[in-house]
Design a protein around this motif. Structure first.
Motif, PDB file in Angstrom:
ATOM      1  N   ALA A  83       0.867  -1.179   0.000  1.00 38.71           N
ATOM      2  CA  ALA A  83       0.000   0.000   0.000  1.00 38.71           C
ATOM      3  C   ALA A  83       0.901   1.225   0.000  1.00 38.71           C
ATOM      4  N   GLY A  84       0.980   1.893  -1.146  1.00 36.39           N
ATOM      5  CA  GLY A  84       1.955   2.951  -1.369  1.00 36.39           C
ATOM      6  C   GLY A  84       2.102   3.965  -0.248  1.00 36.39           C
ATOM      7  N   PHE A 108      -3.315   1.757  10.078  1.00 39.97           N
ATOM      8  CA  PHE A 108      -4.755   1.502   9.975  1.00 39.97           C
ATOM      9  C   PHE A 108      -5.486   2.760   9.516  1.00 39.97           C
ATOM     10  N   ILE A 109      -5.118   3.908  10.082  1.00 44.73           N
ATOM     11  CA  ILE A 109      -5.800   5.158   9.721  1.00 44.73           C
ATOM     12  C   ILE A 109      -5.497   5.532   8.272  1.00 44.73           C
ATOM     13  N   VAL A 110      -4.213   5.432   7.899  1.00 41.44           N
ATOM     14  CA  VAL A 110      -3.829   5.801   6.529  1.00 41.44           C
ATOM     15  C   VAL A 110      -4.568   4.921   5.515  1.00 41.44           C
ATOM     16  N   ASN A 111      -4.778   3.642   5.873  1.00 47.96           N
ATOM     17  CA  ASN A 111      -5.381   2.711   4.926  1.00 47.96           C
ATOM     18  C   ASN A 111      -6.862   2.467   5.186  1.00 47.96           C
ATOM     19  N   ALA A 112      -7.481   3.287   6.034  1.00 48.48           N
ATOM     20  CA  ALA A 112      -8.886   3.051   6.387  1.00 48.48           C
ATOM     21  C   ALA A 112      -9.791   3.089   5.158  1.00 48.48           C
ATOM     22  N   CYS A 140      -5.739  -2.546  -3.539  1.00 40.98           N
ATOM     23  CA  CYS A 140      -5.233  -1.206  -3.231  1.00 40.98           C
ATOM     24  C   CYS A 140      -5.991  -0.216  -4.127  1.00 40.98           C
ATOM     25  N   ASP A 141      -5.623   1.055  -4.091  1.00 34.93           N
ATOM     26  CA  ASP A 141      -6.341   2.052  -4.890  1.00 34.93           C
ATOM     27  C   ASP A 141      -6.413   1.640  -6.357  1.00 34.93           C
TER      28      ASP A 141
END
Lengths: 159, 110
Positions: A83-84, A108-112, A140-141
């Motif tokens: 996850a970049g 967790f927050i960055v990837n929420a 991922c995105d």
């Protein structure tokens, strides 16, 4: 929007049925042919994403190097985190004091946002069998945009 | 940090990331029917996410100063026009990016 969804799902359903029939007809069709068909169908969609990944990957490696981190660090992060944005954050946190809980919460927050991607892909990843764990891990995105927006051609299975 | 601590840090981040990806699938397991609200969100969220990404991309654009966001909005309009014309994602992505870079160089901003 809803009617379109229903139609798309119906089309997918019939696609799967005819695909199964097709498979029964052509038992001689080797696995290699199937793989090649999936590859030629999927590759053009992934070229722009590949360009993004290549440069983002280089940037992450250069950034990790500039922080004085060894090469195995960005490599391991690429394989395990995939996850970049959070890899850049974790790289900078690796230079600080050891605090895995803080790293866990930050990641967790960055990837929420993945939570919303998962909710959107619930139905689509429902009947993909043993490929599901990898599809979920690799969400991922970029893969989300492709998997969500790309119509899967006949004769090629999802995932 | 020792090597072991670095590995533990990466593992902690990996665990958190896997959790964000797997949680919806774990909570709404395939045996039970997914609640209507969640299915609605699943259908409604992606367009919202894409809209949000556009806003996020433009968060640092200063409309009142500098180039007044002209290259950004011109590039967006150009990308949209290109996509409506050709309906080809790679063409739109590379064409739009190229247009934006040309505008930045033409205005002496890059």
């Amino acid at each position: 929007m809803a009617w379109l969804k229903t139609r798309m799902r119906a089309a997918q359903g019939s696609g799967n049925a005819s695909q199964r029939a097709g498979e029964r007809d052509a038992v001689s069709a080797s696995r290699r042919v199937v793989l090649r068909r999936a590859f030629t169908a999927a590759f053009p969609y992934t070229v722009p994403i590949m360009a993004g990944f290549v440069f983002l990957g280089m940037a992450c490696g250069i950034y990790a190097h500039s922080l004085g981190l060894p090469a195995w660090v960005p490599t391991l992060m690429s394989v395990l985190i995939f996850a970049g944005s959070s890899e850049f954050v974790v790289a900078s946190m690796l230079t600080g004091a050891f605090n895995p809980l803080q790293v866990f919460i930050t990641a967790f927050i960055v990837n929420a946002r993945h939570l919303f991607y998962g909710i959107s892909m619930l139905e689509r990843f429902r009947h993909v069998g043993k490929k599901r764990p990898y599809l979920v891990f690799g969400m991922c995105d970029e893969t989300f945009s492709i998997n969500y927006a790309t119509p899967v051609p006949k004769g090629v299975d999802r995932g | 940090m020792t090597v072991l601590q670095q590995v533990a840090t990466i593992l902690a981040a990996a665990a958190a990331t896997v959790l964000t990806r797997a949680l919806p699938f774990a909570v709404f397991s395939s045996d039970k029917k997914t609640p209507r609200v969640v299915r609605y969100l699943g259908a409604a969220l992606p367009p919202a996410v894409f809209g949000l990404l556009v806003v996020y991309c433009l968060r640092n654009v200063d409309v009142m100063g500098g180039s007044h966001g002209v290259p950004e909005f011109a590039a967006i309009l150009g990308t949209a026009a290109l996509h409506l014309w050709k309906r080809n994602m790679p063409v739109s992505i590379f064409g739009g990016t190229a247009l934006y870079l040309v505008l930045l160089y033409a205005l002496g901003l890059a």
